[in-house]
Design a protein around this motif. Structure first.
Motif, PDB file in Angstrom:
ATOM      1  N   TYR A 151      -7.766  41.022 -25.756  1.00 48.08           N
ATOM      2  CA  TYR A 151      -8.607  41.601 -24.863  1.00 48.08           C
ATOM      3  C   TYR A 151      -8.610  42.117 -23.352  1.00 48.08           C
ATOM      4  O   TYR A 151      -9.459  42.943 -23.174  1.00 48.08           O
ATOM      5  N   TRP A 152      -7.821  41.863 -22.451  1.00 44.63           N
ATOM      6  CA  TRP A 152      -7.481  42.264 -21.503  1.00 44.63           C
ATOM      7  C   TRP A 152      -7.011  43.198 -21.422  1.00 44.63           C
ATOM      8  O   TRP A 152      -7.333  44.513 -21.067  1.00 44.63           O
ATOM      9  N   THR A 153      -6.540  44.247 -22.446  1.00 43.65           N
ATOM     10  CA  THR A 153      -5.168  45.923 -22.579  1.00 43.65           C
ATOM     11  C   THR A 153      -7.213  46.047 -23.041  1.00 43.65           C
ATOM     12  O   THR A 153      -7.019  47.149 -22.557  1.00 43.65           O
ATOM     13  N   HIS A 154      -7.557  45.949 -23.462  1.00 43.16           N
ATOM     14  CA  HIS A 154      -9.094  46.818 -24.484  1.00 43.16           C
ATOM     15  C   HIS A 154      -9.875  46.864 -22.703  1.00 43.16           C
ATOM     16  O   HIS A 154     -10.357  47.951 -22.730  1.00 43.16           O
ATOM     17  N   ARG A 155      -9.521  45.415 -21.863  1.00 38.02           N
ATOM     18  CA  ARG A 155     -10.693  45.556 -20.998  1.00 38.02           C
ATOM     19  C   ARG A 155      -9.557  47.033 -20.328  1.00 38.02           C
ATOM     20  O   ARG A 155     -10.391  47.710 -19.537  1.00 38.02           O
ATOM     21  N   GLN A 156      -8.664  47.263 -20.257  1.00 37.37           N
ATOM     22  CA  GLN A 156      -8.078  48.301 -19.410  1.00 37.37           C
ATOM     23  C   GLN A 156      -8.256  49.792 -19.605  1.00 37.37           C
ATOM     24  O   GLN A 156      -8.400  50.146 -18.633  1.00 37.37           O
ATOM     25  N   GLN A 157      -7.687  49.716 -21.206  1.00 38.50           N
ATOM     26  CA  GLN A 157      -7.939  50.348 -22.046  1.00 38.50           C
ATOM     27  C   GLN A 157      -9.696  51.787 -21.361  1.00 38.50           C
ATOM     28  O   GLN A 157     -10.288  52.531 -21.151  1.00 38.50           O
ATOM     29  N   ILE A 158     -10.178  50.255 -21.222  1.00 38.67           N
ATOM     30  CA  ILE A 158     -12.010  50.640 -20.997  1.00 38.67           C
ATOM     31  C   ILE A 158     -11.958  51.191 -19.174  1.00 38.67           C
ATOM     32  O   ILE A 158     -13.074  52.033 -18.926  1.00 38.67           O
ATOM     33  N   ARG A 159     -11.305  50.674 -18.325  1.00 42.85           N
ATOM     34  CA  ARG A 159     -11.069  50.772 -16.732  1.00 42.85           C
ATOM     35  C   ARG A 159     -11.309  52.546 -17.033  1.00 42.85           C
ATOM     36  O   ARG A 159     -11.119  52.413 -16.233  1.00 42.85           O
ATOM     37  N   ALA A 160      -9.731  52.175 -17.271  1.00 45.99           N
ATOM     38  CA  ALA A 160      -8.692  53.587 -17.142  1.00 45.99           C
ATOM     39  C   ALA A 160     -10.221  55.294 -17.871  1.00 45.99           C
ATOM     40  O   ALA A 160      -9.966  55.965 -17.561  1.00 45.99           O
ATOM     41  N   ALA A 161     -10.203  54.933 -18.597  1.00 51.66           N
ATOM     42  CA  ALA A 161     -11.682  55.647 -19.795  1.00 51.66           C
ATOM     43  C   ALA A 161     -12.614  55.609 -18.382  1.00 51.66           C
ATOM     44  O   ALA A 161     -13.478  57.246 -18.459  1.00 51.66           O
ATOM     45  N   LEU A 162     -13.445  54.936 -17.597  1.00 53.26           N
ATOM     46  CA  LEU A 162     -13.876  54.739 -16.391  1.00 53.26           C
ATOM     47  C   LEU A 162     -13.417  56.424 -15.385  1.00 53.26           C
ATOM     48  O   LEU A 162     -14.556  56.460 -14.207  1.00 53.26           O
ATOM     49  N   GLY A 163     -12.665  55.793 -15.203  1.00 52.69           N
ATOM     50  CA  GLY A 163     -11.593  56.486 -14.067  1.00 52.69           C
ATOM     51  C   GLY A 163     -10.992  55.184 -13.123  1.00 52.69           C
ATOM     52  O   GLY A 163     -11.452  55.844 -12.053  1.00 52.69           O
ATOM     53  N   ARG A 164     -11.312  54.188 -13.266  1.00 56.92           N
ATOM     54  CA  ARG A 164     -11.074  53.260 -12.983  1.00 56.92           C
ATOM     55  C   ARG A 164      -9.669  52.451 -12.570  1.00 56.92           C
ATOM     56  O   ARG A 164      -8.537  53.062 -13.647  1.00 56.92           O
ATOM     57  N   ALA A 165      -9.276  52.271 -11.612  1.00 53.50           N
ATOM     58  CA  ALA A 165      -7.300  51.935 -11.721  1.00 53.50           C
ATOM     59  C   ALA A 165      -7.535  50.192 -12.747  1.00 53.50           C
ATOM     60  O   ALA A 165      -8.278  49.169 -12.611  1.00 53.50           O
ATOM     61  N   THR A 166      -6.828  50.432 -13.886  1.00 53.33           N
ATOM     62  CA  THR A 166      -6.407  49.424 -14.401  1.00 53.33           C
ATOM     63  C   THR A 166      -5.141  48.099 -13.550  1.00 53.33           C
ATOM     64  O   THR A 166      -4.507  48.798 -11.803  1.00 53.33           O
ATOM     65  N   GLU A 167      -5.607  46.843 -13.964  1.00 51.91           N
ATOM     66  CA  GLU A 167      -4.645  45.904 -12.830  1.00 51.91           C
ATOM     67  C   GLU A 167      -3.247  46.252 -13.266  1.00 51.91           C
ATOM     68  O   GLU A 167      -2.727  46.630 -14.434  1.00 51.91           O
ATOM     69  N   GLY A 168      -2.431  45.706 -12.028  1.00 55.22           N
ATOM     70  CA  GLY A 168      -1.464  46.348 -11.473  1.00 55.22           C
ATOM     71  C   GLY A 168      -0.891  47.238 -10.605  1.00 55.22           C
ATOM     72  O   GLY A 168       0.089  47.608 -10.484  1.00 55.22           O
ATOM     73  N   THR A 169      -2.500  48.674 -10.262  1.00 53.28           N
ATOM     74  CA  THR A 169      -2.132  49.235 -10.094  1.00 53.28           C
ATOM     75  C   THR A 169      -3.480  49.372  -8.465  1.00 53.28           C
ATOM     76  O   THR A 169      -4.297  49.333  -9.276  1.00 53.28           O
ATOM     77  N   PRO A 170      -3.112  49.441  -7.278  1.00 54.36           N
ATOM     78  CA  PRO A 170      -3.902  48.930  -6.212  1.00 54.36           C
ATOM     79  C   PRO A 170      -5.178  50.383  -6.656  1.00 54.36           C
ATOM     80  O   PRO A 170      -4.928  51.742  -7.026  1.00 54.36           O
ATOM     81  N   PRO A 171      -5.907  50.224  -6.502  1.00 50.79           N
ATOM     82  CA  PRO A 171      -6.753  48.304  -5.552  1.00 50.79           C
ATOM     83  C   PRO A 171      -7.053  47.098  -6.476  1.00 50.79           C
ATOM     84  O   PRO A 171      -7.392  46.756  -5.923  1.00 50.79           O
TER      85      PRO A 171
END
Length: 284
Positions: A151-171
């Motif tokens: 679940y967490w990994t796929h949420r990061q993939q969605i964040r990246a697709a939307l141009g948002r920083a993934t967790e572990g990358t500030p901010p």
């Protein structure tokens, strides 16, 4: 030795499902109409990844809560990894008639059921296989933690697709320790074909998040086992130091071993340190 002791101390991810789903829903509710078609994975849009997570919810609830295990099965001669990829693809394709608003509403419903199911679970029961850890069957605590990391990994993939920083990358916030701890349970399986004298230790350090560290030790009967607490006098034969963003991306193959090696600091016996950089913590 108790069953699965080589996997180390159990990870208790049960309390993380509610917050993880809340974070997913908040993210999906912020998606603009034109953004649902953005590519999140090769061949899959943001909407497709959300639908895949809904399928995961339904499958877990059907099997574990409802005792309903008559879904898809491997075809004759079909490898397990190929079966998983095929069944995921078939579900996503069949669910494309579901609108994004309906997906979000249904993910809220099923997410609550999943969180309550895991909250009542016995972590010491037997779960389903976790192939990337070499556990078949796996203890339920690892099966549970594996689900959380998906679940967490796929949420990061969605964040990246939307141009948002993934967790572990500030901010963005740090990577949850429970996610990294789960990913690192792939270490014994990663080193399974690497020979070393019994007692040889290899250490992995995530050095930008409160110095998180994991140690594996070559077992006397062969293979490797997790050893969370490195004895003070026991220097590891090899150590890999990397940041959290590199660690999780390696484990889900967002980057490959060569790129991970170029970002990490490898100390001690080179062949052991390089072997760590082959780690993968998903069905790949």
């Amino acid at each position: 030795m108790t069953p699965h002791a080589w996997l180390g101390e159990p990870v208790d991810a049960r309390g993380s499902f509610g917050p993880e789903r809340a974070a997913l829903l908040e993210l999906l509710r912020s998606v603009e109409p034109g953004q649902w078609r953005r590519t999140a994975l090769p061949g899959w849009s943001v909407r497709d990844v959300a639908a895949h997570l809904l399928g995961d919810d339904y499958a877990r609830l059907a099997w574990m809560r409802d005792g309903h295990d008559t879904g898809a099965a491997p075809r004759p001669g079909e490898a397990f990894e190929a079966f998983i990829h095929r069944s995921n693809r078939e579900w996503v394709e069949a669910s494309r008639r579901i609108s994004p608003p309906m997906l979000v509403e249904t993910l809220e419903l099923t997410g609550g059921h999943v969180a309550r199911m895991w909250a009542r679970s016995d972590l010491h029961a037997v779960g389903r296989p976790v192939s990337w850890a070499g556990a078949d069957p796996a203890p339920l605590w690892l099966d549970c933690a594996r689900d959380l990391t998906e679940y967490w990994t796929h949420r990061q993939q969605i964040r990246a697709a939307l141009g948002r920083a993934t967790e572990g990358t500030p901010p963005a916030p740090p990577v949850p320790p429970v996610v990294l701890d789960t990913f690192m349970r792939a270490l014994p399986h990663t080193l399974a074909d690497v020979s070393a004298p019994a007692g040889t230790r290899v250490r992995v350090v995530v050095d930008d998040q409160a110095e998180l560290a994991w140690t594996v030790r070559a077992a006397s009967g062969g293979g490797w086992e997790m050893e969370h607490r490195l004895p003070a006098a026991a220097d590891p034969a090899a150590q890999v130091e990397l940041d959290a963003a590199t660690a999780w991306r390696l484990c889900v193959r967002a980057i490959g071993p060569a790129q991970a090696r170029s970002r990490a600091r490898l100390r001690g016996e080179r062949r052991l340190a390089e072997a760590v950089c082959r780690m993968v913590s998903i069905i790949y």
